[in-house]
Every structure is written in C-alpha cells, then in structure tokens.
Design a protein around this motif. Structure first.
Motif, short mmCIF file in Angstrom:
data_model
loop_
_atom_site.label_atom_id
_atom_site.label_comp_id
_atom_site.label_asym_id
_atom_site.label_seq_id
_atom_site.Cartn_x
_atom_site.Cartn_y
_atom_site.Cartn_z
N ASP A 28 49.74 36.09 48.38
CA ASP A 28 48.52 36.84 47.91
C ASP A 28 48.19 37.90 47.53
O ASP A 28 47.93 38.00 46.72
CB ASP A 28 47.40 35.91 48.76
CG ASP A 28 48.28 33.58 48.09
OD1 ASP A 28 48.24 33.84 47.20
OD2 ASP A 28 47.40 33.21 49.72
N ALA A 29 48.37 38.76 48.41
CA ALA A 29 48.75 39.86 48.19
C ALA A 29 49.45 40.40 47.28
O ALA A 29 48.91 41.00 45.99
CB ALA A 29 48.87 40.95 49.59
N VAL A 30 50.81 39.81 46.91
CA VAL A 30 51.39 40.52 46.20
C VAL A 30 51.04 39.94 44.36
O VAL A 30 50.49 41.00 43.42
CB VAL A 30 53.39 40.04 46.45
CG1 VAL A 30 53.77 40.21 45.06
CG2 VAL A 30 53.56 40.72 47.26
N HIS A 31 50.29 38.60 44.61
CA HIS A 31 50.28 37.93 42.84
C HIS A 31 48.53 38.76 42.96
O HIS A 31 47.66 38.96 41.80
CB HIS A 31 49.57 36.21 43.49
CG HIS A 31 50.96 36.06 43.18
ND1 HIS A 31 51.51 35.76 43.03
CD2 HIS A 31 50.59 34.99 44.88
CE1 HIS A 31 52.61 35.02 43.48
NE2 HIS A 31 51.96 34.52 44.22
N VAL A 32 47.57 39.40 44.17
CA VAL A 32 46.74 40.56 44.09
C VAL A 32 46.94 41.52 42.53
O VAL A 32 46.26 42.03 42.40
CB VAL A 32 45.53 40.24 45.06
CG1 VAL A 32 45.18 41.84 44.72
CG2 VAL A 32 45.44 39.63 45.50
N MET A 33 47.84 42.27 43.01
CA MET A 33 48.34 43.78 42.54
C MET A 33 48.50 43.50 40.66
O MET A 33 48.21 44.38 40.16
CB MET A 33 49.13 44.10 43.08
CG MET A 33 49.73 44.37 44.26
SD MET A 33 51.37 45.22 45.25
CE MET A 33 50.58 44.96 46.97
N PRO A 34 48.98 42.51 40.19
CA PRO A 34 48.99 42.52 39.06
C PRO A 34 47.70 42.57 37.92
O PRO A 34 47.03 43.13 37.33
CB PRO A 34 49.39 40.84 37.82
CG PRO A 34 50.46 41.10 39.71
CD PRO A 34 49.74 41.54 40.98
N ILE A 35 46.07 41.92 40.07
CA ILE A 35 44.81 42.17 38.72
C ILE A 35 44.76 43.32 38.98
O ILE A 35 43.42 43.49 37.66
CB ILE A 35 44.48 41.31 39.99
CG1 ILE A 35 45.20 39.37 40.09
CG2 ILE A 35 43.06 40.88 39.21
CD1 ILE A 35 44.64 39.17 38.21
N ILE A 36 44.95 44.57 39.92
CA ILE A 36 44.26 45.08 40.21
C ILE A 36 45.04 46.12 38.78
O ILE A 36 43.97 47.04 38.75
CB ILE A 36 44.61 46.11 41.33
CG1 ILE A 36 43.89 45.70 42.93
CG2 ILE A 36 45.04 47.46 41.41
CD1 ILE A 36 44.98 45.68 44.28
N GLN A 43 39.87 49.89 33.11
CA GLN A 43 38.69 51.26 32.85
C GLN A 43 39.38 51.96 34.62
O GLN A 43 39.56 52.01 36.01
CB GLN A 43 37.51 49.83 34.35
CG GLN A 43 36.63 51.25 34.72
CD GLN A 43 35.38 51.61 34.03
OE1 GLN A 43 36.38 52.63 32.92
NE2 GLN A 43 34.11 51.04 32.84
N PRO A 44 40.26 52.80 33.93
CA PRO A 44 40.49 53.99 35.05
C PRO A 44 40.26 54.61 35.85
O PRO A 44 40.79 54.84 37.04
CB PRO A 44 41.78 54.75 33.30
CG PRO A 44 40.69 54.76 32.30
CD PRO A 44 39.82 53.44 32.96
N LEU A 45 38.82 54.62 35.62
CA LEU A 45 38.01 55.65 36.47
C LEU A 45 36.69 55.00 37.26
O LEU A 45 36.24 55.00 38.81
CB LEU A 45 36.83 56.27 36.10
CG LEU A 45 37.78 57.82 35.26
CD1 LEU A 45 35.82 58.38 34.40
CD2 LEU A 45 38.33 59.01 35.84
#
Length: 366
Positions: A28-36, A43-45
């Motif tokens: 699940d942590a791997v699946h969250v990375m594309p969301i980040i 919103q780069p900042l």
C-alpha cells in the motif's frame, strides 16, 4: 453531475500542508507514492507529511517528495497512539487523506488537525472509519487498489493519468551509499540475479519452499540466472530458507537485508519471483519484470498494476472463471501452482522481457 465528495469540498481548498494516513502494508505504501507525485506536481510548494509504521517508514524515509514522517508504533500499544497524537498536535494540516480504512487508522485520522479530512465512502470505509473523516469520496465499483487511491486525486481536481506520465514512484537507491552497496552486492555474482520472495506475512499467500527449490534449479540450469532469496527473517521465512538452500545450494540468501536494500536488489534483478506481498509491488514500481504467484487475494484488486501482468500466475480463480472484483480471500490456492507454471512464465520472460532487461542492466552495472 453528482458531487465529487460528500459533502462537497470548498472551492478555496488549500494544498499547502497535506497529511497522509496510510500506515502499515508495504504494498500500500508503494501505491501511495504515485499520489504524492501527482500532488507535488499540482502544488510543488506543498509540504507532505506521512503517518507510517516503522517497517514501511524505512522504505519511504529519504523519498525526495516526502517532507516529513510521523511514526506510529503499534507495538507500543496505547502509548504508541499517544505518541502519535502528540506528534500530530504539532503539525496542523490544510488537508488530510485517510487512505487506510481500518479503525486504528480512523483513530490516527481523528488525531490530525485539519479542516478537511478526506476518506472513502461509507460502503468502503470499514470499521466505521468514515466517522473520523469530514468528507468522503464518491461511491465507486470495486477496482484495483492503485485506482482507488487515484479516486482521491479526481475528487480533489488534481490532474493525473497516463498522459502526465502516471503512475510515478521514484524508488530504488537514492544516495551514494545505497548505490555503492547495490554495486557491491551485484558484483559478487557471475550471472544476473533472480530474487525469490520466499514467504509473506500470511501463510496462505506462501508457495511451497520445495517448489521454490526446484525453480532455483530451473533459473540456474536453464536460464543462467543466480537465485537470490529475499525477505525478512521471520520463523516461516527462515524455515523456507533452510529447505531451499538444502535442496538448491547454488541459491544465495539475502534474507534480512531490509526494505531499502531489498529495493536495491530488485532494481538490479533480471527477473523477480514473488507471491502477493510488498516486494511484488516494489518490483512493479521499479519496472523489474516479476513473475507473480497469486491465489489468496484477488489479483484484479491487488495484482500487478500496469506492468508484467502477462507474467502473473492466477491461482485465485479456476480455469475460465470470471470471478468478481472483491475482497474475498481464498484459502489453499497457492498449492495449485506448479513448477511448470513458473517455467512457462520464465519462457514468457525470456521471449518478451529478457533482451531489453539484460541490456539495461549491462548499461547500468557493466
């Protein structure tokens, strides 16, 4: 059009300080990375804080797009909850994404301080998790976990999709020390490596170690690959290691390397072999061809997302069965997978993936 969330999000929603609650499973942590990635692109900042348990935190720590990690140590009991609540009290957010639906995750979401706490709709928010959120994404038929997380981006109006290069993960060795370790690890072998994930967190997901030993001989004798055993050092993993090394002494054990080094091993592999567990999704994110053995969990929901799907061995359903996409677990399915099934997928790897993968490894590692 129905609203994207219930209740509707405010038109002036801020993305400056974002909290993410997804604490436990490595996959699940791997699946969250594309969301980040999508949030940072939009919103780069923005500053992203992720609440994680210590295990997956070792994988995420150092990720260039994760600004802060708050640890939740379940092993400490209620003291772990109190420590996490205290840490979150010092970190106000504009927006919190409650991506994990169990009750303990609801409690952690409840500890966060934010005007918007966005979670799943009531039907999917198990354990009354929806009580801890202020807004919920729209109901949706079942789909892959990765696509479920993308629903949050859709609800927020954050652009995403293949046209933007999604999904993106940014995994693998991130610093000089990790890259040096990776090169030294690979240099000890005179042939490309094929990591084997010998066991998982649940026995029902595991394949028989005796059959892994037979596969080691196939990898070594028929494909010129070095079998490397990977995973943790749980009693079940150590028991599998003992059986495999006794029957396939050419295999090399790298059990207990840790998640960061496991990512480095998978990143340098010609092909990986794994049941449904975190390393499978790590391999997919790293674009390492992986032969996946799945039977306990529904592959339509948790199988390889967008790569190496043709290398998957589906023991979840019977031949010709059009099973529904749901969360039903099926017991005693992994023994249905034979060594010949794996041999067939290795032949597929050889025909479709091997030339490009081995060329890439030669370019990167010499």
């Amino acid at each position: 059009m129905p609203p994207a969330t219930t209740p509707p999000l405010p038109a002036t929603l801020q993305f400056n300080r974002i909290g993410i609650v997804m604490m436990s499973a490595v996959g699940d942590a791997v699946h969250v990375m594309p969301i980040i990635h999508a949030l940072k692109r939009h919103q780069p900042l923005s500053r992203i804080t992720w609440v994680l348990q210590p295990g997956p935190a070792t994988l995420v720590r150092g990720h260039p797009l994760v600004d802060d990690i708050v640890l939740f140590d379940r092993s400490k009991g209620w003291r772990g909850f109190l420590e996490t609540r205290a840490a979150l009290a010092e970190r106000p957010f504009d927006l919190v994404l409650g991506l994990q639906v169990y009750f303990k995750a609801g409690l952690i979401t409840g500890f966060t301080h934010a005007p918007i706490k966005l979670g799943f709709d009531r039907a999917r928010a198990r354990d009354a998790n929806w009580l801890f959120t202020t807004h919920r994404i729209a109901p949706h038929p079942g789909q892959h976990v990765q696509d479920q997380y993308f629903e949050f981006l859709t609800a927020l109006g954050v652009p995403h999709g293949a046209a933007l290069g999604d999904p993106q993960w940014t995994l693998g060795p991130w610093n000089d020390e990790e890259r040096r370790w990776q090169r030294e690890f690979l240099a000890q072998f005179d042939r490309p490596i094929a990591p084997i994930v010998v066991a998982t967190s649940k026995a029902a997901k595991d394949w028989l170690p005796e059959r892994w030993a037979e596969v080691c001989h196939v990898l070594w004798d028929e494909y010129g690959l070095q079998p490397v055993l990977v995973g943790g050092r749980s009693p079940r993993e150590l028991a599998a290691e003992a059986i495999i090394l006794e029957r396939a002494p050419m295999a090399h054990s790298a059990l207990g390397s840790g998640l960061r080094r496991l990512a480095a091993v998978l990143d340098g592999a010609a092909v990986a072999l794994s049941p449904d567990t975190g390393p499978l999704h790590l391999a997919i994110a790293l674009r390492t061809p992986v032969i996946s053995l799945i039977g306990y969990t529904n592959p339509k929901r948790v199988g390889p997302y967008d790569f190496a799907q043709d290398l998957m061995i589906d023991a979840y359903g019977d031949p010709g069965e059009d099973y529904p996409l749901d969360m039903t677990y099926r017991e005693n399915r992994l023994p249905h997978i034979t060594v010949d099934d794996v041999r067939e997928r290795l032949a597929r790897w050889k025909a479709v993936y091997a030339e490009r993968r081995l060329s890439d490894l030669a370019t990167r590692f010499g």
